[in-house]
Design a protein around this motif. Structure first.
Motif, mmCIF file in Angstrom:
data_model
loop_
_atom_site.group_PDB
_atom_site.id
_atom_site.type_symbol
_atom_site.label_atom_id
_atom_site.label_comp_id
_atom_site.label_asym_id
_atom_site.label_seq_id
_atom_site.Cartn_x
_atom_site.Cartn_y
_atom_site.Cartn_z
ATOM 1 N N VAL A 147 13.521 -25.369 33.431
ATOM 2 C CA VAL A 147 12.163 -24.966 33.041
ATOM 3 C C VAL A 147 11.200 -25.108 34.213
ATOM 4 N N THR A 148 11.298 -26.242 34.937
ATOM 5 C CA THR A 148 10.419 -26.459 36.090
ATOM 6 C C THR A 148 10.647 -25.399 37.158
ATOM 7 N N ALA A 149 11.914 -25.091 37.443
ATOM 8 C CA ALA A 149 12.224 -24.072 38.449
ATOM 9 C C ALA A 149 11.700 -22.709 38.014
ATOM 10 N N THR A 150 11.864 -22.382 36.730
ATOM 11 C CA THR A 150 11.386 -21.091 36.222
ATOM 12 C C THR A 150 9.881 -20.954 36.367
ATOM 13 N N LEU A 151 9.149 -21.988 35.964
ATOM 14 C CA LEU A 151 7.687 -21.929 36.067
ATOM 15 C C LEU A 151 7.235 -21.952 37.517
ATOM 16 N N SER A 152 7.949 -22.683 38.373
ATOM 17 C CA SER A 152 7.603 -22.713 39.798
ATOM 18 C C SER A 152 7.803 -21.336 40.426
ATOM 19 N N VAL A 153 8.925 -20.689 40.094
ATOM 20 C CA VAL A 153 9.186 -19.339 40.595
ATOM 21 C C VAL A 153 8.128 -18.368 40.085
ATOM 22 N N SER A 154 7.824 -18.470 38.783
ATOM 23 C CA SER A 154 6.820 -17.585 38.190
ATOM 24 C C SER A 154 5.453 -17.766 38.847
ATOM 25 N N PHE A 155 5.050 -19.013 39.052
ATOM 26 C CA PHE A 155 3.749 -19.285 39.667
ATOM 27 C C PHE A 155 3.732 -18.803 41.113
ATOM 28 N N SER A 156 4.833 -19.018 41.824
ATOM 29 C CA SER A 156 4.910 -18.571 43.205
ATOM 30 C C SER A 156 4.819 -17.048 43.295
ATOM 31 N N LEU A 157 5.481 -16.343 42.369
ATOM 32 C CA LEU A 157 5.400 -14.874 42.350
ATOM 33 C C LEU A 157 3.973 -14.410 42.075
ATOM 34 N N LYS A 158 3.283 -15.115 41.171
ATOM 35 C CA LYS A 158 1.878 -14.767 40.901
ATOM 36 C C LYS A 158 1.025 -14.967 42.150
ATOM 37 N N MET A 159 1.278 -16.040 42.868
ATOM 38 C CA MET A 159 0.533 -16.293 44.107
ATOM 39 C C MET A 159 0.805 -15.202 45.140
ATOM 40 N N ILE A 160 2.068 -14.778 45.236
ATOM 41 C CA ILE A 160 2.425 -13.723 46.192
ATOM 42 C C ILE A 160 1.734 -12.421 45.824
ATOM 43 N N ARG A 161 1.732 -12.077 44.508
ATOM 44 C CA ARG A 161 1.082 -10.832 44.087
ATOM 45 C C ARG A 161 -0.416 -10.866 44.366
ATOM 46 N N ARG A 162 -1.028 -12.014 44.127
ATOM 47 C CA ARG A 162 -2.468 -12.124 44.385
ATOM 48 C C ARG A 162 -2.771 -12.022 45.880
ATOM 49 N N GLN A 163 -1.901 -12.583 46.702
ATOM 50 C CA GLN A 163 -2.169 -12.642 48.133
ATOM 51 C C GLN A 163 -1.881 -11.322 48.855
ATOM 52 N N PHE A 164 -0.737 -10.708 48.499
ATOM 53 C CA PHE A 164 -0.281 -9.552 49.264
ATOM 54 C C PHE A 164 -0.490 -8.216 48.551
ATOM 55 N N MET A 165 -0.483 -8.242 47.206
ATOM 56 C CA MET A 165 -0.629 -6.989 46.477
ATOM 57 C C MET A 165 -2.028 -6.824 45.893
ATOM 58 N N LYS A 166 -2.847 -7.859 46.080
ATOM 59 C CA LYS A 166 -4.244 -7.824 45.625
ATOM 60 C C LYS A 166 -4.367 -7.560 44.129
ATOM 61 N N LYS A 167 -3.368 -8.086 43.371
ATOM 62 C CA LYS A 167 -3.435 -7.998 41.911
ATOM 63 C C LYS A 167 -4.052 -9.279 41.376
ATOM 64 N N MET A 168 -5.168 -9.134 40.699
ATOM 65 C CA MET A 168 -5.892 -10.327 40.256
ATOM 66 C C MET A 168 -5.231 -10.969 39.036
ATOM 67 N N GLY A 169 -4.973 -10.163 37.965
ATOM 68 C CA GLY A 169 -4.332 -10.726 36.780
ATOM 69 C C GLY A 169 -5.182 -11.810 36.138
ATOM 70 N N GLN A 170 -4.519 -12.851 35.620
ATOM 71 C CA GLN A 170 -5.213 -13.950 34.962
ATOM 72 C C GLN A 170 -5.926 -14.821 35.994
#
Length: 213
Positions: A147-170
């Motif tokens: 569960v921790t790895a899944t949420l860490s991966v998910s959060f990291s992907l959100k950070m990558i999208r916000r940083q490089f793809m300029k997707k704001m989301g939540q």
């Protein structure tokens, strides 16, 4: 109503992260399989040396000379909490994604190697020993890691999208708050697992060792 609400939250969470959960579970199982394969790749001398030290340890268990339960508890808790703490930190970093996956693979490899070595060297007795010494606490630790790895991966992907793809989301802060809450819940579960490893597993191990010796 509360139970239904919690069920809906859990269902939505699993549905949202199902692909990541599947990937993480498969990666962990690959680590377990790889760890078991490594056992078979060891030379005869390496297996003999490891089994000698293992026999010495089982002799200490049989004589009641293992470390104090309190020391075992803190050792287990701090070891596992450092592991998921590192995952948590890597999850809020942009470059931590591959390291999270490597850590999970290593965890699976350690479990696979430990169980595989015991079974390889002691057959049915080794299976019994792994069942009482490795599996009880890992029934809690492994789901916590997944569960921790899944949420860490998910959060990291959100950070990558916000940083490089300029997707704001939540908004980021509520996500970070939930991320922290899950981490604190994981620490509580690891305390339970450490209690099992420190106070229950040694008793079961001693009973099995005395039975097979």
């Amino acid at each position: 109503m509360k139970n239904r609400m919690y069920q809906n939250v859990l269902t939505n969470h699993i549905r949202e992260h199902s692909s990541i959960y599947l990937f993480v579970i498969v990666l962990f199982m690959m680590g377990v399989i790889f760890g078991a394969i490594v056992v078979n790749s060891l030379s005869f001398t390496q297996k003999e040396d490891l089994f000698y030290y293992l026999s010495q340890f089982f002799g200490q268990v049989s004589d009641g000379k293992v470390a104090a339960s309190k020391d075992l508890f803190f050792q287990s808790f701090f070891h596992n909490s450092k592991f998921i703490g590192l995952m948590w930190i890597l999850g809020i970093s942009i470059i931590g994604l591959p390291i999270i996956l490597i850590l999970l693979f290593i965890k699976g490899m350690v479990v696979g190697f430990t169980v595989g070595f015991l079974v390889n060297q002691m057959q049915w007795d080794g299976f019994l020993l792994s069942f009482v010494s490795v599996l009880p606490q890992n029934f809690i630790i492994i789901p916590v890691f997944i569960v921790t790895a899944t949420l860490s991966v998910s959060f990291s992907l959100k950070m990558i999208r916000r940083q490089f793809m300029k997707k704001m989301g939540q908004p980021l802060m509520p996500l970070l708050g939930r991320y922290m809450t899950v981490f604190l819940a994981a620490l509580l579960l690891l305390m339970i697992a450490a209690s099992i490893e420190a106070y229950v597993s040694p008793i079961l191990m001693k009973a099995v060792v005395n039975t097979i010796s």
